[in-house]
Write an enzyme that holds these catalytic residues in place. Structure first.
Site, PDB file in Angstrom:
ATOM      1  N   CYS A 167      82.593  19.870 -29.170  1.00  0.00           N
ATOM      2  CA  CYS A 167      83.168  21.007 -29.885  1.00  0.00           C
ATOM      3  C   CYS A 167      84.105  21.725 -28.922  1.00  0.00           C
ATOM      4  O   CYS A 167      83.744  21.921 -27.761  1.00  0.00           O
ATOM      5  CB  CYS A 167      82.057  21.942 -30.342  1.00  0.00           C
ATOM      6  SG  CYS A 167      82.652  23.408 -31.209  1.00  0.00           S
ATOM      7  N   LEU A 168      85.292  22.098 -29.399  1.00  0.00           N
ATOM      8  CA  LEU A 168      86.254  22.767 -28.523  1.00  0.00           C
ATOM      9  C   LEU A 168      85.735  24.122 -28.025  1.00  0.00           C
ATOM     10  O   LEU A 168      86.224  24.629 -27.022  1.00  0.00           O
ATOM     11  CB  LEU A 168      87.605  22.941 -29.231  1.00  0.00           C
ATOM     12  CG  LEU A 168      88.347  21.637 -29.553  1.00  0.00           C
ATOM     13  CD1 LEU A 168      89.598  21.930 -30.369  1.00  0.00           C
ATOM     14  CD2 LEU A 168      88.701  20.866 -28.288  1.00  0.00           C
ATOM     15  N   HIS A 182      81.137  25.521 -39.084  1.00  0.00           N
ATOM     16  CA  HIS A 182      81.748  26.645 -38.365  1.00  0.00           C
ATOM     17  C   HIS A 182      82.083  27.786 -39.325  1.00  0.00           C
ATOM     18  O   HIS A 182      81.979  28.960 -38.961  1.00  0.00           O
ATOM     19  CB  HIS A 182      83.068  26.210 -37.701  1.00  0.00           C
ATOM     20  CG  HIS A 182      82.922  25.644 -36.325  1.00  0.00           C
ATOM     21  ND1 HIS A 182      82.386  26.351 -35.278  1.00  0.00           N
ATOM     22  CD2 HIS A 182      83.278  24.437 -35.809  1.00  0.00           C
ATOM     23  CE1 HIS A 182      82.418  25.599 -34.180  1.00  0.00           C
ATOM     24  NE2 HIS A 182      82.951  24.431 -34.477  1.00  0.00           N
ATOM     25  N   HIS A 203      81.030  19.222 -39.514  1.00  0.00           N
ATOM     26  CA  HIS A 203      80.998  20.076 -38.317  1.00  0.00           C
ATOM     27  C   HIS A 203      81.900  21.304 -38.528  1.00  0.00           C
ATOM     28  O   HIS A 203      81.493  22.438 -38.245  1.00  0.00           O
ATOM     29  CB  HIS A 203      81.456  19.228 -37.115  1.00  0.00           C
ATOM     30  CG  HIS A 203      81.577  19.957 -35.815  1.00  0.00           C
ATOM     31  ND1 HIS A 203      80.845  19.615 -34.702  1.00  0.00           N
ATOM     32  CD2 HIS A 203      82.360  20.988 -35.429  1.00  0.00           C
ATOM     33  CE1 HIS A 203      81.171  20.420 -33.689  1.00  0.00           C
ATOM     34  NE2 HIS A 203      82.095  21.266 -34.113  1.00  0.00           N
ATOM     35  N   GLU A 204      83.124  21.078 -39.032  1.00  0.00           N
ATOM     36  CA  GLU A 204      84.064  22.200 -39.239  1.00  0.00           C
ATOM     37  C   GLU A 204      83.569  23.114 -40.353  1.00  0.00           C
ATOM     38  O   GLU A 204      83.679  24.342 -40.255  1.00  0.00           O
ATOM     39  CB  GLU A 204      85.473  21.680 -39.556  1.00  0.00           C
ATOM     40  CG  GLU A 204      86.097  20.785 -38.490  1.00  0.00           C
ATOM     41  CD  GLU A 204      85.979  21.316 -37.075  1.00  0.00           C
ATOM     42  OE1 GLU A 204      85.978  22.545 -36.884  1.00  0.00           O
ATOM     43  OE2 GLU A 204      85.853  20.494 -36.151  1.00  0.00           O
ATOM     44  N   GLN A 222      86.986  29.601 -34.658  1.00  0.00           N
ATOM     45  CA  GLN A 222      87.159  29.209 -33.250  1.00  0.00           C
ATOM     46  C   GLN A 222      88.373  29.867 -32.610  1.00  0.00           C
ATOM     47  O   GLN A 222      88.514  29.831 -31.382  1.00  0.00           O
ATOM     48  CB  GLN A 222      87.274  27.687 -33.123  1.00  0.00           C
ATOM     49  CG  GLN A 222      85.978  26.975 -33.487  1.00  0.00           C
ATOM     50  CD  GLN A 222      86.112  25.488 -33.299  1.00  0.00           C
ATOM     51  OE1 GLN A 222      86.614  24.793 -34.181  1.00  0.00           O
ATOM     52  NE2 GLN A 222      85.691  24.985 -32.155  1.00  0.00           N
ATOM     53  N   GLY A 268      89.301  18.406 -34.757  1.00  0.00           N
ATOM     54  CA  GLY A 268      89.036  19.396 -35.793  1.00  0.00           C
ATOM     55  C   GLY A 268      89.000  20.779 -35.181  1.00  0.00           C
ATOM     56  O   GLY A 268      88.694  20.933 -33.993  1.00  0.00           O
TER      57      GLY A 268
HETATM   58 ZN    ZN Z   1      83.185  22.807 -33.295  1.00  0.00          ZN
END
Ligand code: ZN
Length: 187
Positions: A107-108, A153, A149-150, A50, A45
């Site tokens: 998380c990236l 963000h 989660h996304e 991000q 995701g």
């Molecule tokens: Zn994340």
């Protein structure tokens, strides 16, 4: 085109995204970039903040993960996940239900940092797709966790905000180091 993923400490991660007013070439280009960036990073995701784009847009693809099940229902009929990946969610709204359960997340924007996060298991999602169509579905398992989660963000909320205090304490040094390194890079 691959874009740079910003890390914890970058102000874009704390900025809520603006609604997408119109799906134009710029939005379509951004979605292509996000899909390329998510694939290259082997993520499941990615949310626009991000890559430092403050808009309500995220992409999800849970198909690479085989050991954590996901379920998806459209009009109350269960459908195969793989027919609907990757998912592009524009201006998503979600309604969660069920008692929160812990599950591991990464998380990236927090490379190599993992922790248990409490979330309700089920999510009802409404969004627009890339062609402006209305998406309306329910999900459970990893897909639900990933979309929650996304979606967080897009409001400037990060997974560390939803960890238990014990979990946050456990990774505090790693997080401080990451934050200092990203701030140093930006200074
Ligand atoms: Zn994340």
């Amino acid at each position: 085109m691959q874009r740079e993923i910003v890390k914890y400490g970058h102000p874009a991660l704390r900025k809520p995204g603006a609604e997408v007013a119109e799906i134009d070439d710029a939005v379509r280009g951004l979605v292509d970039d996000m899909l390329d960036t998510m694939d290259a990073a082997a993520g499941i995701g990615l949310a626009a903040p991000q890559i430092a784009e403050s808009v309500q847009l995220c992409v999800v693809d849970v198909t690479p993960i085989e050991d954590r099940p996901s379920r998806l229902w459209i009009n109350e009929v269960e459908v195969p996940i793989s027919d609907h990946m990757p998912m592009i969610l524009i201006n998503p709204k979600i309604e969660v239900s069920g008692d929160s359960i812990p599950g591991p997340e990464g998380c990236l924007s927090f490379p190599e940092i993992y922790g248990d996060v409490l979330r309700p298991p089920r999510a009802k999602v409404r969004a627009h797709g890339i062609n402006g169509e209305t998406l309306d579905f329910e999900c459970d398992g990893l897909l639900s966790r990933c979309i929650q989660h996304e979606h967080d963000h897009l409001q400037g909320i990060l997974f560390i905000d939803r960890m238990t205090q014990a979990e946050r304490d456990r990774i505090r040094d790693e997080i401080t180091e990451l934050q200092n390194s990203e701030r140093g890079r930006l200074a």
